[in-house]
Design an enzyme around this catalytic site. Structure first.
Site, PDB file in Angstrom:
ATOM      1  N   CYS A 163      37.102  40.353  30.355  1.00  0.00           N
ATOM      2  CA  CYS A 163      37.280  39.363  31.635  1.00  0.00           C
ATOM      3  C   CYS A 163      36.271  39.598  32.511  1.00  0.00           C
ATOM      4  CB  CYS A 163      38.724  39.411  32.055  1.00  0.00           C
ATOM      5  SG  CYS A 163      38.950  38.375  33.296  1.00  0.00           S
ATOM      6  N   CYS A 193      47.344  39.574  32.206  1.00  0.00           N
ATOM      7  CA  CYS A 193      47.731  38.463  32.726  1.00  0.00           C
ATOM      8  C   CYS A 193      48.175  37.388  31.683  1.00  0.00           C
ATOM      9  CB  CYS A 193      46.631  37.765  33.557  1.00  0.00           C
ATOM     10  SG  CYS A 193      45.267  37.403  32.541  1.00  0.00           S
ATOM     11  N   GLY A 212      46.637  38.826  45.395  1.00  0.00           N
ATOM     12  CA  GLY A 212      47.263  40.127  45.447  1.00  0.00           C
ATOM     13  C   GLY A 212      46.585  40.579  46.957  1.00  0.00           C
ATOM     14  N   VAL A 213      47.139  42.017  47.374  1.00  0.00           N
ATOM     15  CA  VAL A 213      46.786  42.373  48.614  1.00  0.00           C
ATOM     16  C   VAL A 213      45.182  42.768  48.745  1.00  0.00           C
ATOM     17  CG1 VAL A 213      47.497  44.755  47.924  1.00  0.00           C
ATOM     18  CG2 VAL A 213      47.429  44.197  50.334  1.00  0.00           C
ATOM     19  N   ASP A 214      44.608  43.311  47.688  1.00  0.00           N
ATOM     20  CA  ASP A 214      43.259  43.645  47.602  1.00  0.00           C
ATOM     21  C   ASP A 214      42.225  42.791  47.787  1.00  0.00           C
ATOM     22  OD1 ASP A 214      44.249  46.544  47.028  1.00  0.00           O
ATOM     23  OD2 ASP A 214      44.450  45.809  44.699  1.00  0.00           O
TER      24      ASP A 214
END
Length: 390
Positions: free
Chosen positions: A131, A230, A37-39
């Site tokens: 998680c 997920c 992802g972008v982060d």
């Protein structure tokens, strides 16, 4: 931003972005969790710019039962093949080593099994919290130590600091972007985990993160945020539970708050407190789930005002800003990630439970969810909601 600065409204603390300060020795090697992802992409880039030796890793936590066409979809979750390729692309552009590591066994035991068990008990779990607790900041942290890394890093929106009054006590603080803040799902990080964790984008707005990703030329720059859990690729919890625990999906009565049978439910794990849609009822006024009675296998419904409660009992506590609670304390509490903080008083019950009394009743207090306590910008601690009380 400097390594340390003053931060917070009610607690004097030093915020560490790089942790190269505060009398700590400079540490260089970081195991960077890259979800594709972008982060996490920008987090990795910032660490490289700051001079860290960064090792990129995608944690393979769950691919069972996910169709190949879903795994290849770039908008799928962090376990998809497309996500792995995006993370690999970013790592290659940054010139850092990249690996995919298998955490499926740990994830299945501590997240999947927990998720199913909680739902079968009539509770509504938050698997992201489990998680973080058992995989990302436990098993992944242990892997980092084996690789002689000084820190793990993620793309979470949160900050880490130290209490100026109590040297050595690490704090978890809200991110600069209030809409993206993730302290709620990080409330159970231990002092050990906080001391060895970096959140490189916690001091940035999401818009700034995307701008940096575009500047670096990352394929993840315009990638939408992941919304689904997920391991439930289609966001259909009911389908997942029916496949994984069919014995728990037992139809039963829907009762009103007077105990009268007004309908039939399809299985207790398919419902949650505060739910209105999907009840299959025709009533003069809208009704909502106000309780799940496991002993009677019954869904209890009532009008909206009946979903409000004045307090709750929580257990399985983790304290961050304080070593523990020995006397009543005023603070603000959040009962869901997107819920507003509410003024309350918390009272200790033994060593691992608290009673929370809200100044104003709260809607849909849900057993199995977390309650997180805040002192201004900093997390005091949190726990798991056991039951709502009046």
């Amino acid at each position: 931003m400097p390594a340390g600065r003053r931060y917070g409204r009610t607690r004097r603390a030093t915020l560490y972005v790089t942790k190269e300060g505060g009398g700590r020795p400079v540490a260089k090697r970081v195991l960077m969790a890259m979800s594709g992802g972008v982060d996490s992409s920008v987090a990795a880039a910032l660490l490289v710019e700051q001079g860290y030796e960064v090792i990129g890793v995608t944690m393979n936590t769950w691919t069972d039962d996910i169709p190949e066409e879903i795994q290849m979809n770039q908008h799928s979750g962090c376990c998809s093949l497309a996500a792995v390729e995006d993370a690999r692309s970013v790592a290659h552009k940054l010139g850092i080593p990249y690996y995919v590591m298998n955490f499926q066994g740990q994830f299945a035991r501590t997240v999947i099994d927990y998720f199913i068990e909680e739902y079968t008990r009539g509770r509504t779990p938050n698997p992201c919290i489990a998680c973080n607790r058992y995989v990302k900041f436990s098993a992944f942290l242990e892997k980092a130590k084996q690789l002689e890394c000084d820190y793990v890093a993620t793309g979470h929106y949160a900050v880490i600091g130290q209490d100026d009054r109590f040297p050595g006590r690490w704090l978890l603080g809200k991110s600069a972007d209030a809409r993206k803040d993730q302290t709620y799902v990080l409330h159970n990080l231990t002092q050990e985990a906080l001391a060895h964790t970096l959140f490189p984008v916690g001091h940035l707005q999401k818009s700034e993160v995307r701008a940096l990703a575009a500047k670096y030329g990352f394929v993840t720059a315009d990638k939408p945020d992941s919304q689904e859990i997920c391991f439930v690729y289609d966001n259909d919890y009911g389908r997942f539970l029916k496949e994984r625990a069919p014995e728990a999906i037992v139809p039963g009565p829907i009762l009103n708050t007077r105990g009268e049978v007004i309908g039939q439910h399809q299985g207790l794990p398919l419902y949650t407190i505060g739910q209105r849609k999907g009840l299959g009822l025709t009533t003069p006024r809208p009704v909502y789930v106000v309780d799940l009675d496991v002993e009677r296998n019954a869904v209890i419904v009532g009008e909206d005002e009946e979903t409000y409660r004045g307090g709750l009992v929580a257990s399985d506590l983790n304290w961050i800003a304080i070593p523990g609670l020995t006397f009543p304390r005023r603070c603000r509490a959040k009962i869901r990630r997107m819920a507003p903080e509410a003024e309350c008083t918390i009272y200790p019950i033994g060593e691992d439970a608290v009673r929370v009394e809200f100044d104003r009743p709260q809607r849909a207090i849900t057993p199995g969810q977390a309650v997180v306590f805040y002192d201004g910008d900093w997390v005091l601690g949190g726990g798991t909601i056991e039951r709502a009380i009046n």
